[in-house]
Structures are given as structure tokens and as C-alpha cells.
Design a protein around this motif. Sequence first.
Motif, mmCIF file in Angstrom:
data_model
loop_
_atom_site.group_PDB
_atom_site.id
_atom_site.type_symbol
_atom_site.label_atom_id
_atom_site.label_comp_id
_atom_site.label_asym_id
_atom_site.label_seq_id
_atom_site.Cartn_x
_atom_site.Cartn_y
_atom_site.Cartn_z
ATOM 1 N N VAL A 242 0.871 -1.173 0.000
ATOM 2 C CA VAL A 242 0.000 0.000 0.000
ATOM 3 C C VAL A 242 0.909 1.224 0.000
ATOM 4 O O VAL A 242 1.818 1.321 0.829
ATOM 5 C CB VAL A 242 -0.922 0.022 1.235
ATOM 6 N N GLU A 243 0.682 2.165 -0.904
ATOM 7 C CA GLU A 243 1.512 3.353 -1.009
ATOM 8 C C GLU A 243 0.673 4.616 -0.904
ATOM 9 O O GLU A 243 -0.498 4.635 -1.289
ATOM 10 C CB GLU A 243 2.281 3.358 -2.332
ATOM 11 N N ALA A 244 1.290 5.661 -0.349
ATOM 12 C CA ALA A 244 0.624 6.956 -0.231
ATOM 13 C C ALA A 244 1.681 8.033 -0.052
ATOM 14 O O ALA A 244 2.850 7.745 0.258
ATOM 15 C CB ALA A 244 -0.346 6.966 0.953
ATOM 16 N N ALA A 245 1.285 9.276 -0.233
ATOM 17 C CA ALA A 245 2.210 10.400 -0.088
ATOM 18 C C ALA A 245 2.558 10.672 1.365
ATOM 19 O O ALA A 245 3.642 11.166 1.676
ATOM 20 C CB ALA A 245 1.602 11.654 -0.727
ATOM 21 N N HIS A 246 1.643 10.341 2.280
ATOM 22 C CA HIS A 246 1.834 10.617 3.702
ATOM 23 C C HIS A 246 1.612 9.338 4.503
ATOM 24 O O HIS A 246 0.873 8.447 4.076
ATOM 25 C CB HIS A 246 0.856 11.692 4.185
ATOM 26 N N ALA A 247 2.229 9.287 5.679
ATOM 27 C CA ALA A 247 2.010 8.181 6.615
ATOM 28 C C ALA A 247 1.825 8.759 8.006
ATOM 29 O O ALA A 247 2.573 9.656 8.417
ATOM 30 C CB ALA A 247 3.185 7.208 6.599
ATOM 31 N N VAL A 248 0.843 8.251 8.702
ATOM 32 C CA VAL A 248 0.543 8.679 10.071
ATOM 33 C C VAL A 248 0.770 7.497 11.002
ATOM 34 O O VAL A 248 0.186 6.427 10.800
ATOM 35 C CB VAL A 248 -0.910 9.173 10.204
ATOM 36 N N VAL A 249 1.588 7.701 12.026
ATOM 37 C CA VAL A 249 1.836 6.669 13.028
ATOM 38 C C VAL A 249 0.902 6.931 14.202
ATOM 39 O O VAL A 249 1.086 7.875 14.963
ATOM 40 C CB VAL A 249 3.306 6.667 13.485
ATOM 41 N N ALA A 250 -0.124 6.105 14.323
ATOM 42 C CA ALA A 250 -1.121 6.223 15.393
ATOM 43 C C ALA A 250 -1.225 4.871 16.089
ATOM 44 O O ALA A 250 -2.301 4.298 16.223
ATOM 45 C CB ALA A 250 -2.464 6.671 14.834
ATOM 46 N N LEU A 251 -0.079 4.385 16.546
ATOM 47 C CA LEU A 251 0.036 3.014 17.041
ATOM 48 C C LEU A 251 0.065 2.917 18.564
ATOM 49 O O LEU A 251 0.463 1.884 19.109
ATOM 50 C CB LEU A 251 1.304 2.375 16.469
ATOM 51 N N GLY A 252 -0.333 3.972 19.242
ATOM 52 C CA GLY A 252 -0.362 3.903 20.696
ATOM 53 C C GLY A 252 1.001 3.604 21.274
ATOM 54 O O GLY A 252 2.024 4.182 20.883
ATOM 55 N N ALA A 253 1.045 2.648 22.211
ATOM 56 C CA ALA A 253 2.286 2.334 22.920
ATOM 57 C C ALA A 253 3.354 1.760 22.003
ATOM 58 O O ALA A 253 4.541 1.776 22.340
ATOM 59 C CB ALA A 253 1.988 1.356 24.049
ATOM 60 N N ALA A 254 2.969 1.240 20.829
ATOM 61 C CA ALA A 254 3.929 0.663 19.889
ATOM 62 C C ALA A 254 4.480 1.682 18.905
ATOM 63 O O ALA A 254 5.304 1.330 18.051
ATOM 64 C CB ALA A 254 3.285 -0.485 19.128
ATOM 65 N N ALA A 255 4.073 2.940 18.997
ATOM 66 C CA ALA A 255 4.468 3.934 18.002
ATOM 67 C C ALA A 255 5.985 4.091 17.913
ATOM 68 O O ALA A 255 6.551 4.215 16.827
ATOM 69 C CB ALA A 255 3.812 5.275 18.315
ATOM 70 N N GLY A 256 6.652 4.084 19.061
ATOM 71 C CA GLY A 256 8.086 4.310 19.061
ATOM 72 C C GLY A 256 8.878 3.247 18.328
ATOM 73 O O GLY A 256 9.958 3.527 17.792
ATOM 74 N N THR A 257 8.360 2.030 18.277
ATOM 75 C CA THR A 257 9.077 0.960 17.583
ATOM 76 C C THR A 257 9.133 1.216 16.080
ATOM 77 O O THR A 257 10.037 0.729 15.402
ATOM 78 C CB THR A 257 8.419 -0.409 17.842
ATOM 79 N N VAL A 258 8.175 1.987 15.558
ATOM 80 C CA VAL A 258 8.188 2.354 14.145
ATOM 81 C C VAL A 258 8.963 3.649 13.936
ATOM 82 O O VAL A 258 9.829 3.735 13.056
ATOM 83 C CB VAL A 258 6.747 2.486 13.604
ATOM 84 N N THR A 259 8.687 4.674 14.736
ATOM 85 C CA THR A 259 9.328 5.971 14.493
ATOM 86 C C THR A 259 10.831 5.938 14.735
ATOM 87 O O THR A 259 11.576 6.691 14.101
ATOM 88 C CB THR A 259 8.707 7.066 15.373
ATOM 89 N N GLN A 260 11.310 5.091 15.639
ATOM 90 C CA GLN A 260 12.747 5.069 15.908
ATOM 91 C C GLN A 260 13.543 4.597 14.703
ATOM 92 O O GLN A 260 14.728 4.909 14.565
ATOM 93 C CB GLN A 260 13.051 4.205 17.120
ATOM 94 N N ARG A 261 12.910 3.861 13.798
ATOM 95 C CA ARG A 261 13.582 3.445 12.575
ATOM 96 C C ARG A 261 13.869 4.632 11.668
ATOM 97 O O ARG A 261 14.706 4.548 10.769
ATOM 98 C CB ARG A 261 12.741 2.406 11.833
ATOM 99 N N PHE A 262 13.185 5.750 11.917
ATOM 100 C CA PHE A 262 13.389 6.955 11.131
ATOM 101 C C PHE A 262 14.029 8.064 11.985
ATOM 102 O O PHE A 262 13.913 9.246 11.665
ATOM 103 C CB PHE A 262 12.057 7.415 10.544
#
Length: 414
Positions: A242-262
Motif C-alpha cells: 500500500v503506497e501513499a504520499a503521507h504516513a501517520v503513526v497512530a500506534l499507541g504504545a507501539a508507536a516508538g518501535t516504528v518511528t525510531q527506525r526513522f
Amino acid sequence: MAQSAIVLGAGMVGVSIALHLRQRGWEVALVDRRPPGEGASFGNAGLIQREAVHPHPFPRRLAELTRIAGNRGVDAVYHPSALPGLASPLLRYWWHSEPGRYEAVARAYARLIVTCLDEHMAVARDAGSAELLRPIGWMRLFSTEAQLDHARQEAEAAHRDHGVGYRVLDAGALAEAEPHLMVRRAGALHWTDPYSVSDPHALTTSYARLLEARGGRFVLGEAATLERAGAGWRVQGAEGPVEAAHAVVALGAAAGTVTQRFGYAPPLFGKRGYHHHYGMRGNAVLNHPFIDEASGFCLVPMRAGIRLTTGAEFARPGAPETPIQIERAEPIARSLLPLANKVEDKPWMGVRPCTPDMLPVIGPIAGHDGLWGAFGHAHQGMTLGPTTGRLLAEMMDAKTPFIDPAPYRAERFS
């Protein structure tokens, strides 16, 4: 890929963001490994808390800290093995709870909270689920007149400063309001504004159905696969990318596991919570949600039964469930209400996503065009979902936000 977004996380916050973006004409894919509303939004007290203009501060009185350190309470427990990993965020939480700093935090927090009823009802009417939002408020029960008087003073200040509605019940009025309460209390403070949600999961799924009815889509997928795709973003869904121009991280307590990769590692920490449903004996009923201050947990009338919800459990991520708070609370709850059998075989457990300064992250994540965050709502994800959805959608749509987003900016944790 202009005006398109992937929203990662299908709890109340993520669903609300996706819905608000779709209402503004965006192409939206809501992505989660589970169906909508099955994370932390599934298990809570089901309150849209208009009165919660003050977030939960870290305890600062020595007597309270000593009690919690004993690890024998119902409202707060901890796994000793989790403390090393929690030391830094909890110390920062304590620092932000200093009265002067906390006052500034509370002002920013209240700006979100005061919008919650209108924002929820606007969505619920369109979703056909307004009947789930019961305008019955909730009660705090007190054992002594001194406690009740102190609560009255706090409520008067909340009413004066933020327009919060309340009423004070003496012992007789409380007994009349809740005739099946099995103990006598000095009285209660009734917060009259909040909605009590009879089925939080049904409310979240109704918003998700509205999203799909308006042309958005839900995709089973794995948030951890988020990656750059040219100038946009890509995530792997069960049936393909799935592709899009924007991505929103709304993962609650797991959000940091995704954002830290960036390169963004916010100091999130989790407060685990449990709930269990019970029947009532005979024709007994509970008319309002309540917290008995002497007991430290909430009892809520819901479609599934009387929901007993716990306070906070501090544990390492992924640690086995330890519903000791439910075990401690149940006999007390049975002394308060004529509870019958448990409805489920085992308690439900979820994790509340918390930040040290008690404010959510809402806004762009610096250094990555088109990457946005919306997490860290602690106890108020259900309350603040539609408010956050509108605020972030207005920011992403380059409109003037209806609330100043500066206090919730992601870079405050850079």
C-alpha cells in the motif's frame, strides 16, 4: 500520490484521523494487523471525559509514594524487573509533575479535552452510533465529609476555569441514585458532562464503517514494514503493498518501535490495564459508572455487563499478563455491588501509551516529509480520538488548526 495517506493503527485515534482525512477528500488506507478497535480502544472505562482537564500527575507526596512502593495496591502495581527500563521516563514524568510545570501542562491538555463531547457527537451522529454515547456522567464516591468537601472545591475550580459540570450528592442522594450500592458512603461527586460509552468497541467499529462508507479502506497489514517509496511511503498489506504520499503513526504504545527506525525515539512508556465483566444478581442495576475512592478502581455498566477496570500496571513490553489487580479488586467490588458470575473466562489486557509530559504527540515528525505522529494519549485515547483526528487532518490539509498544535509537537522530545 498527492492527498493520500496511510494511517497506521486502527484504534479510536487512528480511525478518527483516517475518517477526518477522508472527509477532506484524501485517499486513505487505515492499516492494522487486527480489525479496528481491538487494541487499547477495546478495554477502557468507556468514558468521554469532558471533566478530565487535568492529566494524571506523578504522585509527589511521600506517603503516596511509599504506599505505591509497597506494591500491594489495586490502583498501581509494578514488575520489579521493569523498573530499570522505566527509570528515565518515570523520572521525567515526576519532573513534569512539579506544580509549576504541571500547571502549564494542564493548560495545554485542557485545550484538547474541552472539545471532546462536540467532536465525538459530530462523528457518532454521522456513524449512526450516537445512542452508544450515554449522557450520564460518572461518580466519585467518598467515605468522609472531609474528602467530599475537598472534591467539591476541586470541582468548583474546574467549573470556574473550564466550564466543567458537576453536582454533589449527600449520602441520601447517592443511595437514591444507586439503590443497589451495598455500602454507605458520605456522598459522591457526580461529573455530569461526560458520555459513558455502552460499548467502546462498537463505537470504534462504527466510526470505521463510516470511513469505508465514505470511500476509505481498511487494510490488514504490518506497521513495522513502513518504508520510504520515492517521495512517499509504503507498507505491506495482506494482499500486497500500500503506497501513499503521507504516513501517520497512530500506534499507541507501539508507536516508538516504528518511528525510531526513522530517527525519532520519543520516551513513550506503557501503563497496562485490565478489565473483566460481571453479571448482576437478580434485578440489581448500576445506573452510573463510579470510582469508590477507598478502593481505587472503576465499575461501569456496559452492554456486556458490569465492567471492572483496573488502574496502572508497569511491566516490560511483552511481559506475560499478570492480572493481580483484578484479583485484588474483585472481592472489594463484590462488597460494593451484588455482582454475579464473570462473563468472560479471563480478563482483557491492553497498554495505555504515555509520555513523560502527559501530552500526546500530534504533528509532523521532523526530517521526514509526509511522516506524522498521533500517539501518547495515555488514559484518554477514547476521549480524544475525534479531536486528534480533526486537529491532525487540518494540519495535514494545510488549514489553520482549530487548536494551537504547538504544545503537542513531536520535536519537543528530539
